[in-house]
Motif scaffolding. Structure first.
Motif, PDB file in Angstrom:
ATOM      1  N   MET A  86     -37.284  58.206 -26.379  1.00  0.00           N
ATOM      2  CA  MET A  86     -38.614  57.608 -26.528  1.00  0.00           C
ATOM      3  C   MET A  86     -39.103  57.772 -27.963  1.00  0.00           C
ATOM      4  O   MET A  86     -39.582  56.820 -28.590  1.00  0.00           O
ATOM      5  CB  MET A  86     -39.572  58.304 -25.542  1.00  0.00           C
ATOM      6  N   THR A  87     -38.943  58.999 -28.492  1.00  0.00           N
ATOM      7  CA  THR A  87     -39.378  59.267 -29.858  1.00  0.00           C
ATOM      8  C   THR A  87     -38.590  58.430 -30.858  1.00  0.00           C
ATOM      9  O   THR A  87     -39.151  57.908 -31.824  1.00  0.00           O
ATOM     10  CB  THR A  87     -39.181  60.763 -30.175  1.00  0.00           C
ATOM     11  N   ALA A  88     -37.291  58.289 -30.614  1.00  0.00           N
ATOM     12  CA  ALA A  88     -36.451  57.564 -31.559  1.00  0.00           C
ATOM     13  C   ALA A  88     -36.807  56.080 -31.599  1.00  0.00           C
ATOM     14  O   ALA A  88     -36.852  55.473 -32.669  1.00  0.00           O
ATOM     15  CB  ALA A  88     -34.975  57.749 -31.198  1.00  0.00           C
ATOM     16  N   VAL A  89     -37.067  55.495 -30.426  1.00  0.00           N
ATOM     17  CA  VAL A  89     -37.384  54.061 -30.385  1.00  0.00           C
ATOM     18  C   VAL A  89     -38.723  53.803 -31.083  1.00  0.00           C
ATOM     19  O   VAL A  89     -38.821  52.944 -31.970  1.00  0.00           O
ATOM     20  CB  VAL A  89     -37.423  53.553 -28.924  1.00  0.00           C
ATOM     21  N   LEU A 146     -27.610  67.960 -34.933  1.00  0.00           N
ATOM     22  CA  LEU A 146     -27.832  66.858 -35.881  1.00  0.00           C
ATOM     23  C   LEU A 146     -29.175  66.160 -35.676  1.00  0.00           C
ATOM     24  O   LEU A 146     -29.816  65.782 -36.654  1.00  0.00           O
ATOM     25  CB  LEU A 146     -26.692  65.833 -35.768  1.00  0.00           C
ATOM     26  N   VAL A 147     -29.621  66.000 -34.415  1.00  0.00           N
ATOM     27  CA  VAL A 147     -30.893  65.287 -34.237  1.00  0.00           C
ATOM     28  C   VAL A 147     -32.072  66.096 -34.792  1.00  0.00           C
ATOM     29  O   VAL A 147     -33.142  65.542 -35.013  1.00  0.00           O
ATOM     30  CB  VAL A 147     -31.175  64.877 -32.770  1.00  0.00           C
ATOM     31  N   VAL A 148     -31.866  67.386 -35.031  1.00  0.00           N
ATOM     32  CA  VAL A 148     -32.920  68.160 -35.699  1.00  0.00           C
ATOM     33  C   VAL A 148     -32.676  68.185 -37.213  1.00  0.00           C
ATOM     34  O   VAL A 148     -33.599  68.015 -38.007  1.00  0.00           O
ATOM     35  CB  VAL A 148     -32.970  69.606 -35.152  1.00  0.00           C
ATOM     36  N   LEU A 149     -31.413  68.376 -37.586  1.00  0.00           N
ATOM     37  CA  LEU A 149     -31.095  68.534 -39.015  1.00  0.00           C
ATOM     38  C   LEU A 149     -31.267  67.242 -39.813  1.00  0.00           C
ATOM     39  O   LEU A 149     -31.732  67.283 -40.952  1.00  0.00           O
ATOM     40  CB  LEU A 149     -29.646  69.012 -39.168  1.00  0.00           C
ATOM     41  N   LEU A 150     -30.888  66.098 -39.221  1.00  0.00           N
ATOM     42  CA  LEU A 150     -30.936  64.849 -39.987  1.00  0.00           C
ATOM     43  C   LEU A 150     -32.340  64.470 -40.439  1.00  0.00           C
ATOM     44  O   LEU A 150     -32.546  64.191 -41.629  1.00  0.00           O
ATOM     45  CB  LEU A 150     -30.269  63.717 -39.194  1.00  0.00           C
ATOM     46  N   ILE A 203     -30.447  56.455 -39.187  1.00  0.00           N
ATOM     47  CA  ILE A 203     -29.425  57.469 -38.876  1.00  0.00           C
ATOM     48  C   ILE A 203     -29.891  58.373 -37.730  1.00  0.00           C
ATOM     49  O   ILE A 203     -29.121  58.670 -36.807  1.00  0.00           O
ATOM     50  CB  ILE A 203     -29.108  58.313 -40.135  1.00  0.00           C
ATOM     51  N   VAL A 204     -31.155  58.802 -37.773  1.00  0.00           N
ATOM     52  CA  VAL A 204     -31.659  59.681 -36.708  1.00  0.00           C
ATOM     53  C   VAL A 204     -31.610  58.937 -35.373  1.00  0.00           C
ATOM     54  O   VAL A 204     -31.189  59.488 -34.344  1.00  0.00           O
ATOM     55  CB  VAL A 204     -33.095  60.155 -37.010  1.00  0.00           C
ATOM     56  N   PHE A 205     -32.029  57.659 -35.399  1.00  0.00           N
ATOM     57  CA  PHE A 205     -31.975  56.852 -34.183  1.00  0.00           C
ATOM     58  C   PHE A 205     -30.544  56.823 -33.635  1.00  0.00           C
ATOM     59  O   PHE A 205     -30.308  57.042 -32.442  1.00  0.00           O
ATOM     60  CB  PHE A 205     -32.469  55.432 -34.483  1.00  0.00           C
TER      61      PHE A 205
END
Lengths: 493, 104
Positions: A85-88, A11-15, A40-42
Motif C-alpha cells: 500500500m505504501t509503495a503504490v 533492502l526495503v528499509v535500506l534502499l 527501486i523501492v517500489f
C-alpha cells in the motif's frame, strides 16, 4: 541469481534510507535521485511480496544477533500488504512531487526529497518490526519526518500546525513507550510473539494496553483526539497532505491492530474494544458533519479522514470476539485501510491541483471547472466514489466486508452507522463534485485557463483509478493477508 | 512508613514524573515549557526501564533496558531538537511563543 527472500526485508528499509541520504547530499539532483529511488523501492517491495507469497512469512535477524538483544524484521501477509500500500501510494506521490516542486521552489524541493524518503524508510521499518521497542523507534522516526514535512511550506499556519502535531505526536509516542516499559517490567521480553505467548489479563498488562492504546489513538487521530489532524493535513503541501492522510496515520493504527491481535489478545473480552468502537462511531459522525461545513476543499478532505479512520475502529469488538469470524473481520479492516489510502491520496492530490491552478481551494472557486480541468475533477470524483463506497469501487468492497461481518455478528447499531456514514460521505463529496460539474459561461469561471502540470494531473488520476479498480482484485489481496498472520484467541484459550 | 522495595519505589517515582510532565504539557501554553514538560515525561519512562533492569535487586541487573534507555535518549534529543527549532520558527513567524489556539 535469485536473492534469498530475507534480503528483501533489509533492502526495503535500506534502499529508501540510501536514497534519502543521496538526495540530501546532492540537492541539485534530488528530483532525479528521488524518482529513481522511488521506482527501486517500489520494485523491492514487489519482490518482497512475491517472495512472501511464494515462500511464506519470513524473518530476518539483523546482524545475526537475534532476540532479545538484536533486531528482528518480520514480513507476514499483513506487513506485506501494508508495505505494498505504501509503495503504490509512494510511487504516485513521487511522480506528483516532481511536477509540484518545480524550479521555482528549489529550497522546498531540497528538503522534500530526503524527508519523504526518510519517511518511507521509517514506514517500511515500522511494518517489518518484530518487537515493541523497535516499533517505538520507527514510530518516532515516522513522526519526526512527518512533522518536518508538514512545516515545509513555511507559512505561519503550517508551522503552527506542525508544532501542534509534534507535541501531540511526542506525547503519544511517550505514552506508547510508557506502556512498553510496564510490559517489559511485567514480562521481561520485547519480541511481539514472545510477549504474546506469555501475556495474560493481569492488571499491569491492562495498564500497559491502556497507555499504548491511548498513545496510538492520539497518533491515529481517533475522535476525540483528532483535533491536531485537520490543520496539519490541510496546511501542508499537497503531496505531504496525501502522505499524512493516506499513510502516516495508518502506521500507528497498524501497531494497534498488531498488538491487539497478539499481546493484548487476553484482554479481548474486556470493555476496551467497545470503547474503541464507540469512539469510531463518534469519529464517523463528527468528522462527516465537520466535513459538510468546511469552506475549503483541503479541510473538507482532512475532516473526511477523521471520519474514515472511525471505520477502522468500528469492528474491533468483533475482531476480538472468539465467536466471530476474526480472519474475515481483519480482512475487512485491512481492505478498508488500503482502499482509503488510494482514495484519500487521490483526493488530496487533486485538491492540490485545484489549489495550484486556481490559487485557492475554496469550494466556490471550482464552479464549472470540470470542463477546464477534466483529469483533476475526474480524479476527485472517482476518489469520492470510493469514499462514498459506491460499487464497484474498492471502498464499496471494503464497506461490504465490514457490513457483512457486522450483520453476522448481530451488531445492528454498527450496520446503521456504516450505512449512515456512506450517506454523509455522499453529502460532502457532492459539495465539491456538484459545483465542479455545473455548466457556467467562461466569464463566470474563477480562472479562465487553469494549468496543471501533467505529472500532477496523471498521478492523481492514476491513484483514483486504482481506488476503483482495486474493487475487482480484492480476492488476491485478501489471499496475501492469509499468509502467516497470527491471530491469538483471548480469554482462557 | 510503608516498606517499599527499591525497584517498586523507583517505578512509582517514574510514574509520578511522567504524570508531572504530562500535566505540564497540557497546562502551560508556552512552547518552551511544553518541550521541557515532554522531556520530564521521557525521563519518567526511562526511570521505569531502569527500575525494571534492577528488578528485585538480586543478581546482576538486566542489560536490555539500559540499551533501550540509551536509544530512547538519542530519540528524545532528536525530537527535542526538532521541537525547539519549530518553536523558534513559531516565535519568528507569529511573534509569540504560544500557539494561536492556546492564547487568551
Amino acid at each position: 541469481m535469485i536473492l534469498e527472500s530475507e534480503i528483501w526485508l533489509a533492502l526495503v528499509v535500506l534502499l529508501p534510507l540510501a536514497g534519502a541520504i543521496l538526495t540530501f547530499m546532492a540537492p541539485r539532483y534530488a528530483p532525479q535521485i528521488g524518482t529513481v529511488s522511488g521506482v527501486i523501492v517500489f520494485g523491492a517491495v514487489v519482490a518482497l511480496t512475491l517472495a512472501v507469497v511464494e515462500s511464506d512469512a519470513t524473518r530476518l535477524t539483523v546482524g545475526g544477533w537475534g532476540a532479545p538483544l538484536g533486531i528482528d524484521l518480520v514480513a507476514d501477509g499483513l506487513s506485506t500488504l501494508m508495505l505494498l500500500m505504501t509503495a503504490v501510494v509512494g510511487l504516485a506521490i513521487t511522480a506528483y512531487a516532481v511536477g509540484y516542486f518545480g524550479e521555482s521552489s528549489a529550497h522546498k524541493r531540497a528538503y522534500f526529497w530526503p524527508l519523504w524518503l526518510f519517511l518511507w524508510a521509517s514506514m517500511n521499518a515500522l511494518f517489518l518490526s518484530g518487537d515493541v521497542f523497535n516499533l517505538y523507534v520507527t514510530l518516532e522516526l515516522l513522526s519526526l519526518a512527518a512533522v518536518a514535512l508538514t512545516a515545509l511550506v513555511g507559512q505561519p499556519a503550517a508551522v503552527q500546525a506542525a508544532m501542534r502535531y509534534m507535541l501531540v505526536g511526542l506525547a503519544g509516542s511517550l505514552m506508547y513507550l510508557m506502556g512498553v516499559a510496564f510490559l517489559y517490567a511485567e514480562i521481561g521480553v520485547l519480541d511481539i510473539m514472545a510477549l504474546a505467548s506469555v501475556s495474560e489479563a493481569t492488571p499491569p498488562v491492562f495498564v500497559s494496553a491502556a497507555l499504548i492504546t491511548a498513545g496510538l489513538m492520539m497518533k491515529t487521530a481517533l475522535f476525540p483526539l483528532h483535533f491536531w489532524l485537520p490543520p496539519a493535513h490541510a496546511n501542508a503541501a499537497a503531496p505531504v497532505s496525501a502522505l499524512l492522510s493516506a499513510l502516516v496515520v495508518k502506521g500507528s493504527f497498524y501497531i494497534l491492530l498488531r498488538l491487539w491481535l497478539t499481546v493484548f489478545a487476553p484482554l479481548g473480552d474486556t470493555f476496551a474494544p467497545y470503547v474503541l468502537s464507540a469512539l469510531g462511531i463518534g469519529a464517523i459522525i463528527w468528522g462527516s458533519i465537520q466535513a459538510l461545513r468546511q469552506p475549503s476543499i483541503k479541510l473538507l478532505v482532512a475532516y473526511s479522514t477523521v471520519a474514515q479512520l472511525g471505520y477502522l475502529f468500528l469492528l474491533i469488538p468483533l475482531l476480538m470476539d472468539d465467536g466471530a469470524d476474526r480472519q474475515a473481520v481483519l480482512s475487512g479492516i485491512v481492505y478498508f485501510m488500503i482502499a482509503h489510502a488510494m482514495a484519500k491520496s487521490a483526493a488530496f492530490l487533486s485538491a492540490g491541483n485545484i489549489l495550484h491552478a486556481l490559487g485557492n481551494d475554496r469550494i466556490t472557486s471550482i464552479i464549472g471547472m470540470s470542463r477546464k480541468m477534466p483529469l483533476t475533477i475526474t480524479a476527485f470524483a472517482l476518489a469520492g466514489i470510493s469514499l462514498v463506497a459506491l460499487p464497484p469501487s474498492a471502498g464499496f468492497i471494503a464497506k461490504w466486508l465490514l457490513l457483512n461481518e457486522a450483520i453476522d455478528g448481530g451488531q445492528w447499531l454498527l450496520v446503521v452507522v456504516i450505512i449512515a456514514g456512506g450517506l454523509l460521505a455522499a453529502g460532502y463529496v457532492m459539495r465539491v463534485v456538484g459545483p465542479a460539474f455545473r455548466q457556467v459561461a467562461d466569464d463566470q469561471l474563477a480562472v479562465a485557463n487553469p494549468v496543471v502540470p501533467a505529472s500532477m494531473a496523471w498521478s492523481a488520476l492514476g491513484l483514483a483509478i486504482l481506488a476503483i479498480v482495486l474493487g475487482f482484485t480484492g480476492v488476491y489481496l485478501l489471499d496475501v493477508l492469509d499468509i502467516g498472520v497470527v491471530i491469538l484467541t483471548g480469554g482462557e484459550a | 512508613m510503608i516498606d517499599l522495595d527499591t525497584g517498586t519505589f523507583y517505578m512509582l517515582v517514574g510514574t509520578v514524573l511522567f504524570g508531572i510532565g504530562f500535566y505540564g504539557l497540557i497546562a502551560y501554553p508556552h512552547l518552551l515549557r511544553k518541550i521541557l514538560a515532554m522531556n520530564i515525561m521521557g525521563i519518567g519512562v526511562f526511570m521505569i526501564f531502569i527500575a525494571a533492569a534492577y528488578g528485585s535487586g538480586e543478581g546482576d541487573p538486566d542489560p536490555v533496558p539500559h540499551a533501550l534507555v540509551i536509544t530512547g535518549i538519542v530519540v528524545a534529543v532528536c525530537a527535542t531538537g526538532l521541537a525547539l527549532s519549530l518553536a523558534v520558527q513559531v516565535q519568528a513567524l507569529t511573534g509569540s511563543p504560544k500557539l494561536d489556539a492556546d492564547k487568551e
